[in-house]
Write a protein that holds these residues in place. Structure first.
Motif, mmCIF file in Angstrom:
data_model
loop_
_atom_site.group_PDB
_atom_site.id
_atom_site.type_symbol
_atom_site.label_atom_id
_atom_site.label_comp_id
_atom_site.label_asym_id
_atom_site.label_seq_id
_atom_site.Cartn_x
_atom_site.Cartn_y
_atom_site.Cartn_z
ATOM 1 N N VAL A 92 30.514 61.528 0.649
ATOM 2 C CA VAL A 92 29.705 60.460 0.109
ATOM 3 C C VAL A 92 28.272 60.947 -0.118
ATOM 4 O O VAL A 92 27.659 61.584 0.750
ATOM 5 C CB VAL A 92 29.740 59.217 1.024
ATOM 6 N N CYS A 93 27.765 60.695 -1.327
ATOM 7 C CA CYS A 93 26.403 61.063 -1.724
ATOM 8 C C CYS A 93 26.127 62.564 -1.618
ATOM 9 O O CYS A 93 24.983 62.986 -1.416
ATOM 10 C CB CYS A 93 25.366 60.286 -0.895
ATOM 11 N N ARG A 94 27.187 63.361 -1.761
ATOM 12 C CA ARG A 94 27.057 64.810 -1.720
ATOM 13 C C ARG A 94 27.845 65.418 -2.885
ATOM 14 O O ARG A 94 28.755 64.799 -3.422
ATOM 15 C CB ARG A 94 27.595 65.385 -0.398
ATOM 16 N N GLY B 77 40.529 51.630 24.185
ATOM 17 C CA GLY B 77 40.323 53.040 24.452
ATOM 18 C C GLY B 77 41.041 54.002 23.531
ATOM 19 O O GLY B 77 40.888 55.218 23.666
ATOM 20 N N ALA B 78 41.813 53.497 22.581
ATOM 21 C CA ALA B 78 42.545 54.362 21.653
ATOM 22 C C ALA B 78 42.012 54.175 20.239
ATOM 23 O O ALA B 78 41.599 53.069 19.858
ATOM 24 C CB ALA B 78 44.042 54.046 21.698
ATOM 25 N N VAL B 79 42.007 55.250 19.448
ATOM 26 C CA VAL B 79 41.577 55.162 18.053
ATOM 27 C C VAL B 79 42.641 54.413 17.262
ATOM 28 O O VAL B 79 43.810 54.802 17.239
ATOM 29 C CB VAL B 79 41.361 56.563 17.445
ATOM 30 N N THR B 80 42.237 53.331 16.625
ATOM 31 C CA THR B 80 43.198 52.510 15.877
ATOM 32 C C THR B 80 42.854 52.382 14.401
ATOM 33 O O THR B 80 43.581 51.738 13.649
ATOM 34 C CB THR B 80 43.288 51.099 16.490
ATOM 35 N N GLY B 81 41.733 52.966 13.977
ATOM 36 C CA GLY B 81 41.361 52.835 12.580
ATOM 37 C C GLY B 81 40.151 53.671 12.243
ATOM 38 O O GLY B 81 39.674 54.482 13.054
ATOM 39 N N LEU B 82 39.648 53.460 11.041
ATOM 40 C CA LEU B 82 38.521 54.232 10.528
ATOM 41 C C LEU B 82 37.655 53.319 9.688
ATOM 42 O O LEU B 82 38.172 52.516 8.902
ATOM 43 C CB LEU B 82 39.049 55.400 9.672
ATOM 44 N N ARG B 83 36.346 53.419 9.841
ATOM 45 C CA ARG B 83 35.422 52.663 9.012
ATOM 46 C C ARG B 83 34.306 53.604 8.565
ATOM 47 O O ARG B 83 34.189 54.723 9.039
ATOM 48 C CB ARG B 83 34.858 51.457 9.761
ATOM 49 N N ASP B 84 33.461 53.113 7.657
ATOM 50 C CA ASP B 84 32.352 53.913 7.137
ATOM 51 C C ASP B 84 32.844 55.286 6.688
ATOM 52 O O ASP B 84 32.338 56.336 7.110
ATOM 53 C CB ASP B 84 31.252 54.075 8.196
ATOM 54 N N LEU B 85 33.844 55.283 5.820
ATOM 55 C CA LEU B 85 34.413 56.534 5.319
ATOM 56 C C LEU B 85 33.308 57.426 4.758
ATOM 57 O O LEU B 85 32.504 56.992 3.931
ATOM 58 C CB LEU B 85 35.444 56.230 4.229
ATOM 59 N N LEU C 264 34.025 57.126 -3.755
ATOM 60 C CA LEU C 264 34.814 57.658 -2.652
ATOM 61 C C LEU C 264 35.766 56.598 -2.116
ATOM 62 O O LEU C 264 36.946 56.874 -1.851
ATOM 63 C CB LEU C 264 33.890 58.153 -1.535
ATOM 64 N N GLU C 265 35.280 55.377 -1.979
ATOM 65 C CA GLU C 265 36.136 54.306 -1.470
ATOM 66 C C GLU C 265 37.250 53.963 -2.453
ATOM 67 O O GLU C 265 38.361 53.610 -2.042
ATOM 68 C CB GLU C 265 35.278 53.078 -1.151
ATOM 69 N N GLU C 266 36.988 54.095 -3.750
ATOM 70 C CA GLU C 266 38.026 53.856 -4.743
ATOM 71 C C GLU C 266 39.114 54.929 -4.653
ATOM 72 O O GLU C 266 40.314 54.626 -4.746
ATOM 73 C CB GLU C 266 37.427 53.827 -6.148
ATOM 74 N N VAL C 267 38.711 56.181 -4.474
ATOM 75 C CA VAL C 267 39.696 57.256 -4.275
ATOM 76 C C VAL C 267 40.545 56.947 -3.045
ATOM 77 O O VAL C 267 41.777 57.085 -3.072
ATOM 78 C CB VAL C 267 38.997 58.621 -4.123
ATOM 79 N N PHE C 268 39.901 56.505 -1.968
ATOM 80 C CA PHE C 268 40.611 56.177 -0.733
ATOM 81 C C PHE C 268 41.632 55.071 -0.965
ATOM 82 O O PHE C 268 42.785 55.165 -0.521
ATOM 83 C CB PHE C 268 39.594 55.763 0.329
ATOM 84 N N ARG C 269 41.248 54.025 -1.674
ATOM 85 C CA ARG C 269 42.190 52.931 -1.951
ATOM 86 C C ARG C 269 43.378 53.433 -2.765
ATOM 87 O O ARG C 269 44.527 53.043 -2.518
ATOM 88 C CB ARG C 269 41.475 51.794 -2.689
ATOM 89 N N ARG C 270 43.122 54.312 -3.722
ATOM 90 C CA ARG C 270 44.222 54.850 -4.526
ATOM 91 C C ARG C 270 45.135 55.725 -3.682
ATOM 92 O O ARG C 270 46.363 55.710 -3.860
ATOM 93 C CB ARG C 270 43.659 55.646 -5.702
ATOM 94 N N HIS D 284 51.032 66.859 -0.676
ATOM 95 C CA HIS D 284 49.583 67.018 -0.525
ATOM 96 C C HIS D 284 49.109 66.172 0.664
ATOM 97 O O HIS D 284 49.764 65.197 1.044
ATOM 98 C CB HIS D 284 48.857 66.575 -1.792
ATOM 99 N N ARG D 285 47.968 66.540 1.240
ATOM 100 C CA ARG D 285 47.454 65.796 2.392
ATOM 101 C C ARG D 285 45.979 65.524 2.208
ATOM 102 O O ARG D 285 45.230 66.392 1.745
ATOM 103 C CB ARG D 285 47.685 66.577 3.688
ATOM 104 N N ALA D 286 45.559 64.324 2.591
ATOM 105 C CA ALA D 286 44.150 63.938 2.541
ATOM 106 C C ALA D 286 43.634 63.784 3.963
ATOM 107 O O ALA D 286 44.077 62.897 4.693
ATOM 108 C CB ALA D 286 43.978 62.631 1.769
ATOM 109 N N GLY D 287 42.699 64.652 4.355
ATOM 110 C CA GLY D 287 42.022 64.495 5.632
ATOM 111 C C GLY D 287 40.871 63.518 5.482
ATOM 112 O O GLY D 287 40.184 63.499 4.454
ATOM 113 N N LEU D 288 40.652 62.689 6.488
ATOM 114 C CA LEU D 288 39.663 61.609 6.415
ATOM 115 C C LEU D 288 38.608 61.777 7.500
ATOM 116 O O LEU D 288 38.926 62.123 8.641
ATOM 117 C CB LEU D 288 40.351 60.249 6.595
ATOM 118 N N ALA D 289 37.343 61.517 7.149
ATOM 119 C CA ALA D 289 36.254 61.555 8.121
ATOM 120 C C ALA D 289 35.446 60.269 8.001
ATOM 121 O O ALA D 289 35.241 59.747 6.904
ATOM 122 C CB ALA D 289 35.353 62.767 7.877
ATOM 123 N N GLY D 290 34.998 59.770 9.134
ATOM 124 C CA GLY D 290 34.207 58.543 9.159
ATOM 125 C C GLY D 290 33.989 58.106 10.588
ATOM 126 O O GLY D 290 34.047 58.909 11.522
#
Length: 301
Positions: A34-36, A108-116, A65-71, A95-101
């Motif tokens: 994002v912004c890079r 105590g467990a990771v259940t999702g991702l925000r601020d991609l 970036l968020e539109e790519v993620f939705r697709r 193909h695989r998409a790695g996600l950071a955010g």
């Protein structure tokens, strides 16, 4: 790379298609932040993606970036929430998409991702002949083989081609090969049918954690060989030891750039001491088959 075009907007699609053909055909990753500026990875080197018809780097906006993620999610984040929580999405074609955010925690467990903030698209390619240097190891009888290499060294590509050639028929007979395709990127199965050629003798178990998948294959599929990608912790090791004690051979990969790095891994030391693998192939060479060195660990049966 062309198979990923449906996930991009017109601007990004045009920019990627404008890359020189010698670069475009060898791209292994597309890095969106994002912004890079957008970069592609070719044989471990980064190349900037330029604005269509311009001379400045293409910068990825947050909305883009968020539109790519939705697709990538086929516009259904709910259907992919387990994958998203694990930090990746498996796409058509393997193909695989790695996600950071920002991680979202529940109890105590990771259940999702925000601020991609970033998406790393890793491009899967079938490279016939990539495992050619390894085939002589499989002479009168199957052997257990560990592929060791750093990221982008070709572990998955070579494993896929090895399955294709072994699963297509060898001089020796085996009841079959069970592939534990945890992230779905080796066989790229869709509706139960592998999109990648992994040989006619290969039974594909998609989405199972390696330890669980290995145990299921041992109980139900009667394999002569079990294949899996990226050996991890103690659960993987225990399942592999169980299979090896049952007489099953293993094809597996592990992250390690050298013998020294490999020896530092407790998982490998446990498997070496148990005599699981006959050979280790260290990757990182050049050309379609990137086998740099083959080390004989022990004499075969």
């Amino acid at each position: 790379m062309d198979g990923l075009a449906l996930y991009f907007d017109e601007r990004l699609r045009r920019a990627l298609l404008a890359l020189p053909s010698d670069i475009r055909e060898r791209v292994s990753e597309i890095r969106l932040r994002v912004c890079r500026p957008v970069y592609v990875t070719v044989e471990g080197h980064l190349h900037p993606v330029m604005e269509p018809g311009g001379t400045s780097p293409l910068v990825m906006g947050r909305g883009e970036l968020e539109e790519v993620f939705r697709r990538l999610c086929d516009f259904s984040l709910y259907a992919h929430e387990e994958e998203i929580a694990n930090g990746f999405l498996t796409l058509r074609g393997g193909h695989r998409a790695g996600l950071a955010g920002r991680a979202v925690f529940t109890n105590g467990a990771v259940t999702g991702l925000r601020d991609l903030s970033a998406i790393n698209l890793r491009i899967a390619r079938q490279v016939p002949g990539a495992a050619e240097k390894l085939l002589p190891l499989f002479g009168p009888a199957p052997v257990s083989l560990l592929l060791a290499g750093p990221p982008l060294s070709g572990k998955t590509t070579i494993l896929r081609d090895l399955l294709r050639q072994l699963g297509g028929g060898m001089a020796w007979e085996t009841p079959g090969i069970s592939l534990i395709d945890e992230r779905g990127e080796i066989a790229a199965a869709k509706d139960g049918i592998p999109q990648a050629d992994v040989g006619e003798r290969c039974d594909v178990l998609t989405g199972y954690p390696k330890a669980q998948g290995i145990q299921l294959a041992l109980r139900c599929m009667s394999p002569g060989i079990i294949a899996c990608d990226e050996i991890g912790g103690g659960g993987d090791v225990a399942a592999i030891l169980e299979g090896a004690n049952s007489g099953v051979k293993f094809l597996a990969s592990i992250h390690a750039a050298s013998q020294e790095e490999l020896e530092r891994k407790a998982s490998f030391r446990a498997l070496r001491e148990a005599g699981v693998f006959d050979y280790i192939a260290f990757l990182g060479g050049t050309g379609p088959c990137r086998v740099r060195q083959i080390v004989k660990v022990r004499d075969g049966p």
